[in-house]
Scaffold this motif. Structure first.
Motif, PDB file in Angstrom:
ATOM      1  N   PHE A 185      30.086  53.867  28.610  1.00 21.61           N
ATOM      2  CA  PHE A 185      30.038  55.337  28.303  1.00 21.61           C
ATOM      3  C   PHE A 185      31.222  56.194  28.004  1.00 21.61           C
ATOM      4  N   ILE A 186      32.335  55.717  28.917  1.00 17.35           N
ATOM      5  CA  ILE A 186      33.392  56.449  28.695  1.00 17.35           C
ATOM      6  C   ILE A 186      34.221  56.004  27.283  1.00 17.35           C
ATOM      7  N   ILE A 187      33.902  54.704  27.126  1.00 13.64           N
ATOM      8  CA  ILE A 187      34.786  54.099  25.906  1.00 13.64           C
ATOM      9  C   ILE A 187      33.840  54.741  24.701  1.00 13.64           C
ATOM     10  N   LEU A 188      32.581  54.948  24.767  1.00 18.35           N
ATOM     11  CA  LEU A 188      31.937  55.464  23.655  1.00 18.35           C
ATOM     12  C   LEU A 188      32.233  56.955  23.446  1.00 18.35           C
ATOM     13  N   PHE A 189      31.972  57.742  24.522  1.00 19.04           N
ATOM     14  CA  PHE A 189      32.164  59.108  24.313  1.00 19.04           C
ATOM     15  C   PHE A 189      33.785  59.524  24.159  1.00 19.04           C
ATOM     16  N   GLY A 190      34.469  58.749  24.893  1.00 20.28           N
ATOM     17  CA  GLY A 190      35.829  59.057  24.674  1.00 20.28           C
ATOM     18  C   GLY A 190      36.327  59.011  23.170  1.00 20.28           C
ATOM     19  N   GLY A 191      35.853  57.728  22.559  1.00 17.02           N
ATOM     20  CA  GLY A 191      36.102  57.600  21.359  1.00 17.02           C
ATOM     21  C   GLY A 191      35.664  58.595  20.497  1.00 17.02           C
ATOM     22  N   MET A 192      34.442  58.810  20.405  1.00 12.64           N
ATOM     23  CA  MET A 192      33.835  59.925  19.501  1.00 12.64           C
ATOM     24  C   MET A 192      34.440  61.154  19.645  1.00 12.64           C
ATOM     25  N   ILE A 193      34.799  61.533  20.950  1.00 14.17           N
ATOM     26  CA  ILE A 193      35.336  62.856  21.163  1.00 14.17           C
ATOM     27  C   ILE A 193      36.731  63.042  20.461  1.00 14.17           C
ATOM     28  N   MET A 194      37.400  62.040  20.424  1.00 15.71           N
ATOM     29  CA  MET A 194      38.632  61.818  20.087  1.00 15.71           C
ATOM     30  C   MET A 194      38.649  62.039  18.755  1.00 15.71           C
ATOM     31  N   SER A 195      37.604  61.016  18.039  1.00 20.03           N
ATOM     32  CA  SER A 195      37.633  61.069  16.482  1.00 20.03           C
ATOM     33  C   SER A 195      37.032  62.152  15.919  1.00 20.03           C
ATOM     34  N   PHE A 196      36.154  62.985  16.316  1.00 21.32           N
ATOM     35  CA  PHE A 196      35.866  64.307  15.965  1.00 21.32           C
ATOM     36  C   PHE A 196      36.998  65.378  16.004  1.00 21.32           C
TER      37      PHE A 196
END
Length: 104
Positions: free
Chosen positions: A32-43
Motif C-alpha cells: 500500500f505504501i508503494i501504491l499510494f506513494g507512487g500515485m501521490i508523487m505522480s499526481f
C-alpha cells in the motif's frame, strides 16, 4: 522544467502501477505504501507540469509513460507476453508521445 516534472510524474505512475500489482497479490503495508506513494508523487509532479504545459498534452504524455512503463514492467518482471503486436502498439504510443513533444 515542465517536461522534467512530467517525466517524473510518468515514472511515479509506473511505481504506483507496480504497487497496484503488489496489493492485488499481497495486502500488506509495504504494498500500500508503494501504491499510494507512487500515485501521490505522480499526481504532484503532474500538477507541477501542468503549470507550464497544456493540459491535453501533459495528460496524454503522462498516460503514455504510464502505459508503456507498466507494460514494459509487466513484460520484463512479471512474465507477461512480449508478442510482436504488443511491441508494435507500444511503439505507436511512444511515437505519439514524441510527436506531442515535438509540436509543444
Amino acid at each position: 522544467m515542465g517536461w522534467a516534472f512530467l517525466t517524473l510524474a510518468g515514472m511515479f505512475e509506473v511505481v504506483g502501477v507496480i504497487g497496484m500489482n503488489k496489493v492485488s497479490k499481497h495486502r500488506n503495508l509495504q504494498s500500500f505504501i508503494i501504491l499510494f506513494g507512487g500515485m501521490i508523487m505522480s499526481f504532484g509532479f503532474l500538477s507541477q507540469a501542468m503549470k507550464t504545459l497544456p493540459m491535453g498534452t501533459a495528460y496524454a504524455i503522462w498516460t503514455g509513460i504510464g502505459t508503456v512503463g507498466g507494460t514494459l514492467v509487466g513484460i520484463f518482471f512479471y512474465g507477461e507476453s512480449n508478442d510482436w503486436k504488443r511491441i508494435l502498439f507500444i511503439s505507436m504510443v511512444l511515437a505519439a508521445a514524441i510527436g506531442l513533444k515535438l509540436i509543444s
